[in-house]
Enzyme design. Sequence first.
Site, PDB file in Angstrom:
ATOM      1  N   ASP A 165       0.561  -1.231  -0.111  1.00 11.57           N
ATOM      2  CA  ASP A 165       0.171  -0.296   0.055  1.00 11.57           C
ATOM      3  C   ASP A 165       1.130   1.278  -0.039  1.00 11.57           C
ATOM      4  OD1 ASP A 165      -2.991   1.046   1.817  1.00 11.57           O
ATOM      5  OD2 ASP A 165      -2.008   1.544   1.032  1.00 11.57           O
ATOM      6  N   ASP A 169      -2.945   2.135  -5.361  1.00  8.57           N
ATOM      7  CA  ASP A 169      -2.450   2.067  -4.706  1.00  8.57           C
ATOM      8  C   ASP A 169      -2.099   0.969  -3.764  1.00  8.57           C
ATOM      9  OD1 ASP A 169      -3.757   2.995  -2.364  1.00  8.57           O
ATOM     10  OD2 ASP A 169      -2.396   4.025  -1.896  1.00  8.57           O
ATOM     11  N   GLU A 170      -2.453   0.237  -4.632  1.00  5.18           N
ATOM     12  CA  GLU A 170      -3.234  -0.585  -3.270  1.00  5.18           C
ATOM     13  C   GLU A 170      -3.445  -2.310  -3.457  1.00  5.18           C
ATOM     14  OE1 GLU A 170      -6.341  -0.125  -0.336  1.00  5.18           O
ATOM     15  OE2 GLU A 170      -5.853  -1.575   0.229  1.00  5.18           O
TER      16      GLU A 170
HETATM   17  P1  TTP Z   1      -5.509   4.605   0.846  1.00  6.75           P
HETATM   18  O1  TTP Z   1      -4.314   3.582   0.692  1.00  6.75           O
HETATM   19  O2  TTP Z   1      -6.608   4.192   1.790  1.00  6.75           O
HETATM   20  O3  TTP Z   1      -4.671   5.407   1.550  1.00  6.75           O
HETATM   21  P2  TTP Z   1      -3.287   6.919   1.344  1.00  6.75           P
HETATM   22  O4  TTP Z   1      -2.784   5.961   0.520  1.00  6.75           O
HETATM   23  O5  TTP Z   1      -4.005   8.297   0.480  1.00  6.75           O
HETATM   24  O6  TTP Z   1      -2.854   6.534   2.976  1.00  6.75           O
HETATM   25  P3  TTP Z   1      -2.231   5.477   3.705  1.00  6.75           P
HETATM   26  O7  TTP Z   1      -1.337   6.190   3.744  1.00  6.75           O
HETATM   27  O8  TTP Z   1      -2.852   5.045   4.497  1.00  6.75           O
HETATM   28  O9  TTP Z   1      -2.424   4.573   2.463  1.00  6.75           O
HETATM   29  O10 TTP Z   1      -6.645   5.261  -0.364  1.00  6.75           O
HETATM   30  C1  TTP Z   1      -5.472   5.777  -1.746  1.00  6.75           C
HETATM   31  C2  TTP Z   1      -6.141   6.599  -2.698  1.00  6.75           C
HETATM   32  O11 TTP Z   1      -7.288   6.637  -2.549  1.00  6.75           O
HETATM   33  C3  TTP Z   1      -5.323   8.754  -1.700  1.00  6.75           C
HETATM   34  O12 TTP Z   1      -4.562   8.690  -2.100  1.00  6.75           O
HETATM   35  C4  TTP Z   1      -7.131   8.600  -2.087  1.00  6.75           C
HETATM   36  C5  TTP Z   1      -8.201   7.599  -2.376  1.00  6.75           C
HETATM   37  N1  TTP Z   1      -8.625   7.828  -1.744  1.00  6.75           N
HETATM   38  C6  TTP Z   1     -10.046   8.636  -2.305  1.00  6.75           C
HETATM   39  O13 TTP Z   1     -10.259   8.771  -2.930  1.00  6.75           O
HETATM   40  N2  TTP Z   1     -11.106   8.429  -0.983  1.00  6.75           N
HETATM   41  C7  TTP Z   1     -10.936   7.403   0.250  1.00  6.75           C
HETATM   42  O14 TTP Z   1     -11.974   7.736   1.295  1.00  6.75           O
HETATM   43  C8  TTP Z   1     -10.078   6.536   0.498  1.00  6.75           C
HETATM   44  C9  TTP Z   1      -9.480   6.285   1.771  1.00  6.75           C
HETATM   45  C10 TTP Z   1      -8.748   6.836  -0.181  1.00  6.75           C
HETATM   46 MG    MG Z   2      -1.851   3.869   0.532  1.00  6.27          MG
END
Ligand code: TTP
Ligand code: MG
Length: 365
Positions: A17, A115-116
């Site tokens: 992630d 991203d995951e």
């Molecule tokens: P995530 O992996 O949940 O968040 P992140 O990568 O920003 O932060 P973390 O370091 O905690 O992993 O989500 C990945 C991307 O998806 C995030 O950058 C933006 C998008 N996203 C949204 O558009 N809306 C949302 O509610 C979430 C959770 C994510």
């Molecule tokens: Mg993330």
Amino acid sequence: MAEFLKTNDQRRILHVDLDAFYAQIEMRDNPDLKKVALIISRDPQESHGHGVVATANYEARKLGVHSAMSAAQAKRLAPDAVFLRPNFDKYRAVSQQIQAIFKQYTKKIERVALDEAYLDVTDSPHRSTAIAAKIRHQVMAQTSLTCSVGVSHNKLLAKLGSENHKPNGVTVINPEDVLDFIGNLKIADFRGVGARSEEKFKGLGIENGYQLRALSIETLRANFGKMGDHLYWQARGVHFGRVMWQRQRQSVGKEETFDYPLRQRQQISQEFKKLATKLVTLLQNKQLSGRTINVKIRDDQYRTINRSLTKEGAWPVDVEAVQNAAQQIFDHAFEEEFSIRLLGISFSNLQDNHYQNISLFDQAD
Ligand code: TTP
Ligand code: MG
């Protein structure tokens, strides 16, 4: 007596992630943004307060800003923050670079978001930790971005692992560490526990994984319904979900066409027995079972009937049970005369039985 998890789950699963994904990309492309609270969203002033936060950098998160919060609220928490509209084309391009890196290690990749992803590296000759390190290194070399990785034997633990040392961290959860790792989680860290369930747990005096694990499955069901079962297994770190790297097969079946139409119930039952025998062998080989049994019947006028029976749990993978169910469906459709050219039996709503032999037991110290 120490509680000890015995698992025969031999898989090796990674969850990768990217950290603050959209925000990290924007900071990479404009380093000035690293020094400020950055919120990826439409500016609430431009959108009349309607924007929602997609993500925020860690500066903004320190102020309490998080994904899915309204942009207006984020603005109140972080009045000096920079708001940036998401640039999805850019994020998709980065996502493709990352996927290409994953593909070097396994074809069993389940992409959950841009991203995951989950990777099943069970078949790789390399150590899981070496793969995790290489992926992180390559992601950095090719995209200048950091990611976090969880390594364990199932998807639940791999995901919890990747969240454990964010940002830019790796967490390996070995079988002997599972119960303590889970025990130390806060109740809100469990999948499916939202604000309402958290309140309910508070009422029950449950705040962490150890306390959750002490609850009986009956108590959990009584309070949380179907979710109770999931929580029971989560509290033990048990999760059977597969890395869905390809479209799952929809059904498994066998059928037979006849040169001469069958007109006697006895013949029908014999044919069902043959089909059931073949089908049971197939299901056993593939370690599959199904909740829905489907019977296909075609007569000599080429009229085709499809009938099915769905059970709450899986049908037994047993010749007699399959034959009887098929016969019952047939008898229901044809009470009197018939002239049959084709019979088929199949199962759908399939489930995988590979990973069902786990047990939790007490082991003397
Ligand atoms: P995530 O992996 O949940 O968040 P992140 O990568 O920003 O932060 P973390 O370091 O905690 O992993 O989500 C990945 C991307 O998806 C995030 O950058 C933006 C998008 N996203 C949204 O558009 N809306 C949302 O509610 C979430 C959770 C994510
Ligand atoms: Mg993330």
